[in-house]
Design a protein around this motif. Sequence first.
Motif, PDB file in Angstrom:
ATOM      1  N   MET A  94       0.850  -1.189   0.000  1.00 57.06           N
ATOM      2  CA  MET A  94       0.000   0.000   0.000  1.00 57.06           C
ATOM      3  C   MET A  94       0.884   1.236   0.000  1.00 57.06           C
ATOM      4  O   MET A  94       1.857   1.314   0.758  1.00 57.06           O
ATOM      5  N   ASP A  95       0.561   2.196  -0.857  1.00 55.55           N
ATOM      6  CA  ASP A  95       1.296   3.457  -0.940  1.00 55.55           C
ATOM      7  C   ASP A  95       0.327   4.581  -0.613  1.00 55.55           C
ATOM      8  O   ASP A  95      -0.550   4.910  -1.421  1.00 55.55           O
ATOM      9  N   ASP A  96       0.470   5.170   0.580  1.00 54.25           N
ATOM     10  CA  ASP A  96      -0.487   6.151   1.101  1.00 54.25           C
ATOM     11  C   ASP A  96      -1.887   5.554   1.078  1.00 54.25           C
ATOM     12  O   ASP A  96      -2.132   4.543   1.714  1.00 54.25           O
ATOM     13  N   ASP A  97      -2.825   6.127   0.311  1.00 60.55           N
ATOM     14  CA  ASP A  97      -4.190   5.603   0.295  1.00 60.55           C
ATOM     15  C   ASP A  97      -4.474   4.755  -0.948  1.00 60.55           C
ATOM     16  O   ASP A  97      -5.624   4.536  -1.314  1.00 60.55           O
ATOM     17  N   LYS A  98      -3.426   4.240  -1.570  1.00 61.40           N
ATOM     18  CA  LYS A  98      -3.593   3.427  -2.774  1.00 61.40           C
ATOM     19  C   LYS A  98      -3.056   2.016  -2.531  1.00 61.40           C
ATOM     20  O   LYS A  98      -1.900   1.841  -2.142  1.00 61.40           O
ATOM     21  N   LEU A  99      -3.897   1.014  -2.759  1.00 68.62           N
ATOM     22  CA  LEU A  99      -3.454  -0.374  -2.710  1.00 68.62           C
ATOM     23  C   LEU A  99      -2.838  -0.710  -4.066  1.00 68.62           C
ATOM     24  O   LEU A  99      -3.538  -0.838  -5.069  1.00 68.62           O
ATOM     25  N   ILE A 100      -1.529  -0.852  -4.095  1.00 71.36           N
ATOM     26  CA  ILE A 100      -0.828  -1.100  -5.359  1.00 71.36           C
ATOM     27  C   ILE A 100      -1.019  -2.529  -5.820  1.00 71.36           C
ATOM     28  O   ILE A 100      -1.195  -2.812  -7.008  1.00 71.36           O
ATOM     29  N   GLY A 101      -0.968  -3.470  -4.886  1.00 80.89           N
ATOM     30  CA  GLY A 101      -1.125  -4.876  -5.266  1.00 80.89           C
ATOM     31  C   GLY A 101      -1.358  -5.759  -4.060  1.00 80.89           C
ATOM     32  O   GLY A 101      -0.930  -5.437  -2.948  1.00 80.89           O
ATOM     33  N   GLU A 102      -2.058  -6.847  -4.287  1.00 80.10           N
ATOM     34  CA  GLU A 102      -2.316  -7.835  -3.241  1.00 80.10           C
ATOM     35  C   GLU A 102      -2.318  -9.213  -3.875  1.00 80.10           C
ATOM     36  O   GLU A 102      -2.851  -9.411  -4.971  1.00 80.10           O
ATOM     37  N   TYR A 103      -1.710 -10.166  -3.185  1.00 79.59           N
ATOM     38  CA  TYR A 103      -1.616 -11.541  -3.673  1.00 79.59           C
ATOM     39  C   TYR A 103      -2.068 -12.432  -2.519  1.00 79.59           C
ATOM     40  O   TYR A 103      -1.429 -12.479  -1.468  1.00 79.59           O
ATOM     41  N   THR A 104      -3.180 -13.127  -2.705  1.00 78.45           N
ATOM     42  CA  THR A 104      -3.742 -13.974  -1.657  1.00 78.45           C
ATOM     43  C   THR A 104      -4.024 -15.357  -2.211  1.00 78.45           C
ATOM     44  O   THR A 104      -4.543 -15.497  -3.321  1.00 78.45           O
ATOM     45  N   ILE A 105      -3.671 -16.375  -1.426  1.00 77.33           N
ATOM     46  CA  ILE A 105      -3.911 -17.751  -1.864  1.00 77.33           C
ATOM     47  C   ILE A 105      -4.325 -18.607  -0.672  1.00 77.33           C
ATOM     48  O   ILE A 105      -3.826 -18.430   0.444  1.00 77.33           O
ATOM     49  N   ASP A 106      -5.274 -19.479  -0.893  1.00 77.05           N
ATOM     50  CA  ASP A 106      -5.738 -20.431   0.117  1.00 77.05           C
ATOM     51  C   ASP A 106      -5.809 -21.787  -0.568  1.00 77.05           C
ATOM     52  O   ASP A 106      -6.839 -22.192  -1.101  1.00 77.05           O
ATOM     53  N   TYR A 107      -4.692 -22.485  -0.555  1.00 80.37           N
ATOM     54  CA  TYR A 107      -4.615 -23.750  -1.278  1.00 80.37           C
ATOM     55  C   TYR A 107      -3.746 -24.712  -0.489  1.00 80.37           C
ATOM     56  O   TYR A 107      -3.241 -24.375   0.597  1.00 80.37           O
ATOM     57  N   LYS A 108      -3.549 -25.913  -1.004  1.00 78.30           N
ATOM     58  CA  LYS A 108      -2.919 -26.996  -0.262  1.00 78.30           C
ATOM     59  C   LYS A 108      -1.393 -26.896  -0.283  1.00 78.30           C
ATOM     60  O   LYS A 108      -0.693 -27.841  -0.659  1.00 78.30           O
ATOM     61  N   LYS A 109      -0.876 -25.741   0.103  1.00 78.68           N
ATOM     62  CA  LYS A 109       0.565 -25.568   0.194  1.00 78.68           C
ATOM     63  C   LYS A 109       0.900 -24.860   1.497  1.00 78.68           C
ATOM     64  O   LYS A 109       0.095 -24.099   2.035  1.00 78.68           O
ATOM     65  N   THR A 110       2.092 -25.126   2.009  1.00 74.62           N
ATOM     66  CA  THR A 110       2.513 -24.492   3.251  1.00 74.62           C
ATOM     67  C   THR A 110       3.024 -23.086   2.969  1.00 74.62           C
ATOM     68  O   THR A 110       3.436 -22.760   1.854  1.00 74.62           O
ATOM     69  N   HIS A 111       3.017 -22.270   4.007  1.00 77.89           N
ATOM     70  CA  HIS A 111       3.516 -20.901   3.851  1.00 77.89           C
ATOM     71  C   HIS A 111       5.001 -20.876   3.504  1.00 77.89           C
ATOM     72  O   HIS A 111       5.469 -19.946   2.847  1.00 77.89           O
TER      73      HIS A 111
END
Length: 235
Positions: A18-35
């Motif tokens: 996030m840059d000030d009030d702008k979300l530049i990018g987000e990557y989210t995953i919920d799958y069968k892999k470990t962190h």
Amino acid sequence: MKILAIDSSSLVASVAVMDDDKLIGEYTIDYKKTHSQTLMVMLENLSDLIELDLCSIDAIAITSGPGSFTGLRIGGASAKGLAFALSKPIVAVPTLEALAYNLYGYADLICPIMDARRNQVYTGAYCYENGNLISVIEQAAMSIEDLTDKLNEIGRKVIFLGDGVKVFREYIDEHLKNEHGYAPVHMRAQKAASVAARGMDKFLSGEIVDSAEFNLEYLRLSQAERERLARGESI
């Protein structure tokens, strides 16, 4: 101001910038892999896509717990390593506050519930007053029975979110007397964008630590620690 945010407190892995009030990018995953398999790969891929120079960030926001012991440790170690290498501060964001930020501005009571196993949840209750997040029930590990009792005493309309919804929805519907509902699926799980937004607030109010000072908040002992205590061993 630019913040890198990480959430690995549950089965969901999420990173955002996030840059000030702008979300530049987000990557989210919920799958069968470990962190350990996904988190740094996700960060690298996101950085490449948005052409992020990690040296340009001002702080790293990370969920500090509660949540999965393994997930928190992987996320915490990643944040500490990056903060040390980049000489950047860490913003510790309680997991349940970050979840409550998924529903920023909601008029009624917000109750994140994370499945803590053994018929317990990691939970708290929050509301917004003049745009500020207010804690009504402090985050804790408790039984679902104790939570519904507390909410019945408060007597306010409440909305639930978190992975505990799937596990305890039937019990809540049966035992909670208050009007209540559940966040839609796209707002129910952990989101690094919410960690970034909450982290921005904390950064601006001076709530930062360096990599050596950052600590996780588990709220209860791990299974291995409980087993050692049961055997009379020290932890």
